[in-house]
Design a protein around this motif. Sequence first.
Motif, PDB file in Angstrom:
ATOM      1  N   ARG A  30       0.787  -1.081  -0.139  1.00  0.00           N
ATOM      2  CA  ARG A  30      -0.088   0.014   0.130  1.00  0.00           C
ATOM      3  C   ARG A  30       0.774   1.081  -0.001  1.00  0.00           C
ATOM      4  O   ARG A  30       0.173   2.176  -0.113  1.00  0.00           O
ATOM      5  N   GLY A  31       2.037   0.992   0.273  1.00  0.00           N
ATOM      6  CA  GLY A  31       3.088   2.455   0.180  1.00  0.00           C
ATOM      7  C   GLY A  31       3.207   2.790   1.378  1.00  0.00           C
ATOM      8  O   GLY A  31       3.505   3.964   1.400  1.00  0.00           O
ATOM      9  N   GLU A  32       2.485   2.269   2.513  1.00  0.00           N
ATOM     10  CA  GLU A  32       2.774   2.963   3.803  1.00  0.00           C
ATOM     11  C   GLU A  32       4.057   3.116   4.454  1.00  0.00           C
ATOM     12  O   GLU A  32       4.179   3.661   5.430  1.00  0.00           O
ATOM     13  N   ARG A  33       4.892   2.192   4.026  1.00  0.00           N
ATOM     14  CA  ARG A  33       6.208   2.036   4.779  1.00  0.00           C
ATOM     15  C   ARG A  33       7.091   1.998   3.421  1.00  0.00           C
ATOM     16  O   ARG A  33       6.861   1.220   2.424  1.00  0.00           O
ATOM     17  N   GLU A  34       8.609   2.294   3.739  1.00  0.00           N
ATOM     18  CA  GLU A  34       9.248   1.906   2.568  1.00  0.00           C
ATOM     19  C   GLU A  34      10.065   0.663   2.640  1.00  0.00           C
ATOM     20  O   GLU A  34      10.203   0.158   3.832  1.00  0.00           O
ATOM     21  N   LEU A  35      10.577   0.062   1.629  1.00  0.00           N
ATOM     22  CA  LEU A  35      10.976  -1.164   1.735  1.00  0.00           C
ATOM     23  C   LEU A  35      12.269  -1.353   1.986  1.00  0.00           C
ATOM     24  O   LEU A  35      13.327  -0.441   1.586  1.00  0.00           O
ATOM     25  N   PRO A  36      12.792  -1.891   3.281  1.00  0.00           N
ATOM     26  CA  PRO A  36      14.164  -1.559   3.654  1.00  0.00           C
ATOM     27  C   PRO A  36      15.264  -2.615   2.771  1.00  0.00           C
ATOM     28  O   PRO A  36      14.618  -3.365   2.107  1.00  0.00           O
ATOM     29  N   GLN A  37      16.285  -2.078   2.762  1.00  0.00           N
ATOM     30  CA  GLN A  37      17.405  -2.588   2.037  1.00  0.00           C
ATOM     31  C   GLN A  37      17.427  -4.051   2.224  1.00  0.00           C
ATOM     32  O   GLN A  37      17.720  -4.757   1.571  1.00  0.00           O
ATOM     33  N   ALA A  38      17.390  -4.658   3.535  1.00  0.00           N
ATOM     34  CA  ALA A  38      17.420  -6.112   4.026  1.00  0.00           C
ATOM     35  C   ALA A  38      16.397  -6.955   3.193  1.00  0.00           C
ATOM     36  O   ALA A  38      16.665  -8.056   2.888  1.00  0.00           O
ATOM     37  N   THR A  39      15.264  -6.310   3.230  1.00  0.00           N
ATOM     38  CA  THR A  39      14.358  -6.993   2.736  1.00  0.00           C
ATOM     39  C   THR A  39      14.368  -7.151   1.202  1.00  0.00           C
ATOM     40  O   THR A  39      14.154  -8.304   0.589  1.00  0.00           O
ATOM     41  N   ARG A  40      14.842  -6.111   0.434  1.00  0.00           N
ATOM     42  CA  ARG A  40      15.037  -5.938  -0.930  1.00  0.00           C
ATOM     43  C   ARG A  40      16.141  -7.042  -1.161  1.00  0.00           C
ATOM     44  O   ARG A  40      15.909  -8.044  -2.334  1.00  0.00           O
ATOM     45  N   LEU A  41      17.238  -7.361  -0.462  1.00  0.00           N
ATOM     46  CA  LEU A  41      18.323  -8.071  -0.644  1.00  0.00           C
ATOM     47  C   LEU A  41      17.726  -9.617  -0.405  1.00  0.00           C
ATOM     48  O   LEU A  41      18.214 -10.555  -1.182  1.00  0.00           O
ATOM     49  N   ALA A  42      16.788  -9.809   0.572  1.00  0.00           N
ATOM     50  CA  ALA A  42      16.344 -11.310   0.889  1.00  0.00           C
ATOM     51  C   ALA A  42      15.666 -11.630  -0.309  1.00  0.00           C
ATOM     52  O   ALA A  42      15.451 -12.770  -0.634  1.00  0.00           O
ATOM     53  N   VAL A  43      14.809 -10.752  -1.013  1.00  0.00           N
ATOM     54  CA  VAL A  43      14.073 -11.132  -2.385  1.00  0.00           C
ATOM     55  C   VAL A  43      15.057 -11.203  -3.287  1.00  0.00           C
ATOM     56  O   VAL A  43      14.741 -12.496  -3.995  1.00  0.00           O
ATOM     57  N   ILE A  44      16.112 -10.657  -3.464  1.00  0.00           N
ATOM     58  CA  ILE A  44      16.989 -10.949  -4.370  1.00  0.00           C
ATOM     59  C   ILE A  44      17.802 -12.246  -4.318  1.00  0.00           C
ATOM     60  O   ILE A  44      17.748 -13.114  -5.189  1.00  0.00           O
ATOM     61  N   GLU A  45      18.214 -12.593  -3.054  1.00  0.00           N
ATOM     62  CA  GLU A  45      18.853 -13.568  -2.850  1.00  0.00           C
ATOM     63  C   GLU A  45      17.900 -14.944  -2.845  1.00  0.00           C
ATOM     64  O   GLU A  45      18.331 -15.866  -3.571  1.00  0.00           O
ATOM     65  N   ARG A  46      16.561 -14.862  -2.416  1.00  0.00           N
ATOM     66  CA  ARG A  46      15.770 -15.940  -2.356  1.00  0.00           C
ATOM     67  C   ARG A  46      15.096 -16.334  -3.595  1.00  0.00           C
ATOM     68  O   ARG A  46      14.995 -17.465  -4.336  1.00  0.00           O
ATOM     69  N   PHE A  47      14.774 -15.122  -4.360  1.00  0.00           N
ATOM     70  CA  PHE A  47      13.931 -15.323  -5.908  1.00  0.00           C
ATOM     71  C   PHE A  47      14.607 -14.874  -7.002  1.00  0.00           C
ATOM     72  O   PHE A  47      14.161 -15.063  -7.978  1.00  0.00           O
ATOM     73  N   LYS A  48      15.933 -14.346  -6.733  1.00  0.00           N
ATOM     74  CA  LYS A  48      16.830 -13.990  -8.063  1.00  0.00           C
ATOM     75  C   LYS A  48      16.232 -12.930  -8.837  1.00  0.00           C
ATOM     76  O   LYS A  48      16.281 -12.815 -10.096  1.00  0.00           O
ATOM     77  N   PHE A  49      15.376 -11.928  -8.343  1.00  0.00           N
ATOM     78  CA  PHE A  49      15.104 -10.776  -9.208  1.00  0.00           C
ATOM     79  C   PHE A  49      15.137  -9.466  -7.906  1.00  0.00           C
ATOM     80  O   PHE A  49      14.736  -9.845  -6.892  1.00  0.00           O
ATOM     81  N   ASP A  50      15.150  -8.392  -8.371  1.00  0.00           N
ATOM     82  CA  ASP A  50      15.130  -7.055  -7.642  1.00  0.00           C
ATOM     83  C   ASP A  50      13.706  -6.473  -7.598  1.00  0.00           C
ATOM     84  O   ASP A  50      13.061  -6.142  -8.733  1.00  0.00           O
ATOM     85  N   PRO A  51      13.146  -6.419  -6.670  1.00  0.00           N
ATOM     86  CA  PRO A  51      11.572  -6.236  -6.565  1.00  0.00           C
ATOM     87  C   PRO A  51      11.443  -4.469  -6.843  1.00  0.00           C
ATOM     88  O   PRO A  51      10.478  -3.886  -7.427  1.00  0.00           O
ATOM     89  N   LEU A  52      12.462  -3.981  -7.066  1.00  0.00           N
ATOM     90  CA  LEU A  52      12.340  -2.256  -7.045  1.00  0.00           C
ATOM     91  C   LEU A  52      13.019  -1.911  -8.630  1.00  0.00           C
ATOM     92  O   LEU A  52      13.220  -0.811  -9.042  1.00  0.00           O
ATOM     93  N   SER A  53      13.641  -2.791  -9.278  1.00  0.00           N
ATOM     94  CA  SER A  53      14.206  -2.435 -10.465  1.00  0.00           C
ATOM     95  C   SER A  53      13.332  -2.039 -11.551  1.00  0.00           C
ATOM     96  O   SER A  53      13.783  -1.197 -12.421  1.00  0.00           O
ATOM     97  N   THR A  54      12.063  -2.672 -11.670  1.00  0.00           N
ATOM     98  CA  THR A  54      11.075  -2.105 -12.714  1.00  0.00           C
ATOM     99  C   THR A  54       9.777  -2.567 -11.988  1.00  0.00           C
ATOM    100  O   THR A  54       9.571  -2.942 -10.938  1.00  0.00           O
TER     101      THR A  54
END
Length: 174
Positions: A30-54
């Motif tokens: 909902r955009g109520e909070r900013e996505l922390p870098q640690a969470t972004r890295l967890a997505v990249i590591e686990r699922f092999k894509f960057d959720p904020l790249s596009t």
Amino acid sequence: MGSTPTTRLSQAQFAAAIGLSERALRRYERGERELPQATRLAVIERFKFDPLSTEVGAAKVMLSPMATAAIREPRDFWVSLRHEQKVFREKNYTRLGQIILTWRDHAYFTATTYFAMKHLSLALDIPFGIEVHGIDWMLLASAATILLLISSVVAEMPVFKVARHFLRMGKRSL
């Protein structure tokens, strides 16, 4: 809740896989909070894509485009700078402190605006201000306010970011 197209996981499963609660994931959606870098890295590591790249990446983790826009830095430099200042104040000051700083900012803005308008009117030889016995008390009050508040205003100013912004603008215009 649905499943993500690339992971085939429910939102709850996806949140658990990256170490979030389902509630936290919904706040990011909902955009109520900013996505922390640690969470972004967890997505990249686990699922092999960057959720904020596009926007497509955001869709893969079921983030709405509006939430993605809130997570990314706003395009306007001054809007992003103001947002940073607001977040900093919310983290570091009580509500009363935030109110006092806002009053200080308004007083400083008002004083500098009056001071500038008075100087402009003098340069253009246009009457401006209220003089009592030949003294413009508003001008004196403005000057005193500026002198009193300038150190605290400048101390909060991200001088290097502003300078970098102007340097980039100068390079673009060349």
